[in-house]
Design an enzyme around this catalytic site. Structure first.
Site, short mmCIF file in Angstrom:
data_model
loop_
_atom_site.label_atom_id
_atom_site.label_comp_id
_atom_site.label_asym_id
_atom_site.label_seq_id
_atom_site.Cartn_x
_atom_site.Cartn_y
_atom_site.Cartn_z
N SER A 219 29.29 44.94 40.84
CA SER A 219 29.54 44.29 42.12
C SER A 219 28.73 43.00 42.14
O SER A 219 28.65 42.28 41.13
CB SER A 219 29.16 45.24 43.27
OG SER A 219 29.46 44.65 44.50
N TYR B 119 35.77 36.81 47.55
CA TYR B 119 34.94 37.46 46.53
C TYR B 119 34.17 38.63 47.16
O TYR B 119 34.16 39.74 46.63
CB TYR B 119 33.98 36.41 45.96
CG TYR B 119 33.04 36.89 44.88
CD1 TYR B 119 33.53 37.32 43.65
CD2 TYR B 119 31.66 36.89 45.08
CE1 TYR B 119 32.66 37.75 42.65
CE2 TYR B 119 30.79 37.30 44.09
CZ TYR B 119 31.29 37.73 42.88
OH TYR B 119 30.43 38.15 41.89
N LYS C 292 34.37 42.60 46.23
CA LYS C 292 33.20 43.35 45.72
C LYS C 292 32.80 44.46 46.69
O LYS C 292 32.31 45.50 46.27
CB LYS C 292 32.04 42.38 45.47
CG LYS C 292 32.30 41.38 44.34
CD LYS C 292 32.37 42.05 42.98
CE LYS C 292 32.40 41.06 41.83
NZ LYS C 292 32.48 41.70 40.51
N1 LIG Z 1 26.99 35.20 37.35
C1 LIG Z 1 26.67 35.54 38.57
O1 LIG Z 1 26.00 34.77 39.32
C2 LIG Z 1 27.06 36.88 39.10
C3 LIG Z 1 26.37 37.39 40.22
C4 LIG Z 1 26.73 38.63 40.72
C5 LIG Z 1 27.75 39.35 40.13
N2 LIG Z 1 28.41 38.84 39.04
C6 LIG Z 1 29.50 39.62 38.46
O2 LIG Z 1 29.18 39.90 37.12
C7 LIG Z 1 30.37 39.96 36.34
C8 LIG Z 1 30.25 39.01 35.15
O3 LIG Z 1 30.05 37.70 35.64
P1 LIG Z 1 29.66 36.52 34.66
O4 LIG Z 1 29.06 35.46 35.51
O5 LIG Z 1 28.92 37.04 33.49
O6 LIG Z 1 31.13 36.03 34.24
P2 LIG Z 1 31.65 35.10 33.03
O7 LIG Z 1 30.55 34.50 32.28
O8 LIG Z 1 32.66 34.19 33.65
O9 LIG Z 1 32.43 36.18 32.15
C9 LIG Z 1 33.53 36.82 32.69
C10 LIG Z 1 34.11 37.74 31.64
O10 LIG Z 1 35.20 38.47 32.24
C11 LIG Z 1 36.38 38.29 31.43
N3 LIG Z 1 37.54 38.34 32.31
C12 LIG Z 1 37.79 37.55 33.39
N4 LIG Z 1 38.97 37.87 33.92
C13 LIG Z 1 39.49 38.88 33.15
C14 LIG Z 1 40.68 39.61 33.19
N5 LIG Z 1 41.63 39.36 34.11
N6 LIG Z 1 40.89 40.58 32.27
C15 LIG Z 1 39.96 40.82 31.31
N7 LIG Z 1 38.80 40.15 31.24
C16 LIG Z 1 38.57 39.19 32.14
C17 LIG Z 1 36.16 36.91 30.78
O11 LIG Z 1 36.89 36.73 29.58
P3 LIG Z 1 38.37 36.08 29.55
O12 LIG Z 1 38.36 34.92 30.49
O13 LIG Z 1 38.61 35.72 28.12
O14 LIG Z 1 39.31 37.15 29.99
C18 LIG Z 1 34.67 37.01 30.45
O15 LIG Z 1 34.47 37.78 29.30
C19 LIG Z 1 31.51 39.61 37.30
O16 LIG Z 1 32.07 40.79 37.80
C20 LIG Z 1 30.82 38.86 38.41
O17 LIG Z 1 31.51 38.94 39.64
C21 LIG Z 1 28.09 37.62 38.52
#
Ligand SMILES: NC(=O)c1ccc[n+]([C@@H]2O[C@H](COP(=O)([O-])OP(=O)(O)OC[C@H]3O[C@@H](n4cnc5c(N)ncnc54)[C@H](OP(=O)(O)O)[C@@H]3O)[C@@H](O)[C@H]2O)c1
Length: 328
Positions: A175, A189, A193
């Site tokens: 989340s 978003y 979540k």
């Molecule tokens: N970074 C933050 O600040 C933050 C904070 C709180 C929570 N989160 C959560 O943590 C998780 C990871 O975030 P992140 O920042 O590490 O993201 P990221 O760097 O953008 O990586 C996202 C990953 O998800 C894959 N993905 C996206 N859409 C997809 C789909 N439809 N089917 C399969 N794979 C998919 C992407 O690969 P492809 O595009 O190749 O599919 C990539 O591997 C997310 O759920 C995000 O909401 C992030």
């Protein structure tokens, strides 16, 4: 002279009451405590080619897990595989599929083999005020961030239930702190979540008899390619409000996540603001630890005051920002 210190008799009564409360909490917390081993087990991570998912995959591989990562873009998956091999000397399995495509996910999970730890980490935020956000984008966010998790859990559950090894297994959903409190501009978003919480709480009840344990992870802003992308379009007020929790390093978030999963924690928070939000939003979430339950019970009202202060500051920022804009 009268002293303000409590008498030894009163202190003994307080101590006795405290012990009684702890015993009572130990008797009632559910589900029971559990440890989820990951060494030599199959850890399946969606969104494992980038950001938090990639860091999780690297750390799980380094701890001796058999790791599969899933994402859409095959080239980025291959790059992730090479990166993990460079760090750990271990090859992870890669699978390309879109979490929104139920049949593709079913095939990917069948091909990868029975899962011991499913980490549904994929997702994106696309921050924008609701009024300005296109309906197509709203649908896509809900599809990827919420329905994608339904697809994965639904597809993985039968294999997890019928596993040959009777050790406890885990389902973790990624989340966000924006899934604990609604944040300006993270409207869609946040809604996607928040939905994960209902999914996690109900699935935990459905799966507990099969020794399947659910974790719900609530990271703050984390330094990842996903966040950099979100920042390019983030409304100014979203930046101001989300900055109150600070930005964490991706390795730290992955470590807290993996440790939380191994401890079998239902709610996993990553920083001090996450601790405050955990208490402020605990509701009727499962709790395995009687000590954590004690913290929840005794800090709830104090932390409500802290969250009211945060809200006061956020609403103040919103009104000030609009007043400044209107005066130009
Ligand atoms: N970074 C933050 O600040 C933050 C904070 C709180 C929570 N989160 C959560 O943590 C998780 C990871 O975030 P992140 O920042 O590490 O993201 P990221 O760097 O953008 O990586 C996202 C990953 O998800 C894959 N993905 C996206 N859409 C997809 C789909 N439809 N089917 C399969 N794979 C998919 C992407 O690969 P492809 O595009 O190749 O599919 C990539 O591997 C997310 O759920 C995000 O909401 C992030």
């Amino acid at each position: 002279m009268q002293t303000l210190l409590p008498s030894p008799a009163n202190m003994a009564i307080c101590f006795f009451l405290l012990i009684l409360i702890l015993i009572f909490l130990k008797l009632i917390v559910r589900p029971h405590p559990v440890k989820i081993p990951i060494k030599s087990r199959h850890v399946f991570i969606t969104g494992g080619s980038s950001g938090i998912g990639l860091a999780l995959a690297r750390q799980a591989a380094a701890e001796g897990a058999r790791v599969t990562i899933l994402a859409r873009n095959l080239k980025r998956l291959e790059e992730a595989k090479t990166y993990i091999r460079l760090f750990t000397g271990i090859d992870v399995n890669i699978v390309s599929a879109d979490v929104c495509d139920f049949e593709a996910i079913k095939e990917a999970v069948e091909r990868a083999g029975p899962i011991d730890v499913l980490i549904c980490n994929h997702g994106y935020s696309a921050p924008q005020e609701l009024e300005n956000q296109h309906l197509k984008e709203i649908e896509s966010l809900i599809d990827v961030n919420l329905i994608g998790n339904f697809n994965l859990v639904k597809v993985a559950l039968p294999g997890m239930k019928n596993r040959s090894d009777r050790k406890p297994v885990s389902i973790a959903l990624m989340s966000s702190q924006a899934g604990q409190v609604g944040i300006y501009g993270y409207t869609t978003y946040s809604a996607s979540k928040f939905g994960l919480r209902g999914l996690a709480e109900a699935v935990q009840q459905e799966a507990i008899v099969h020794d399947i344990h659910v974790s719900l992870i609530f990271p703050p802003e984390t330094d990842t390619p996903g966040l950099s992308e979100a920042k390019t379009r983030m409304p100014q007020l979203t930046s101001i409000i989300s900055a109150s929790s600070g930005t964490m390093r991706v390795d730290e978030v992955a470590k807290k996540t993996l440790n939380g999963i191994k401890r079998g924690s239902f709610i996993v928070f990553c920083n001090f603001e996450g601790f405050l939000l955990w208490i402020a939003t605990i509701g009727a979430s499962p709790q395995r630890s009687y000590l954590m339950a004690f913290v929840e019970v005794f800090l709830a009202s104090v932390i409500r005051i802290v969250t009211l202060c945060y809200l006061c500051s956020w609403y103040g920022s919103i009104l000030k920002w609009h007043a400044k804009k209107n005066s130009k």
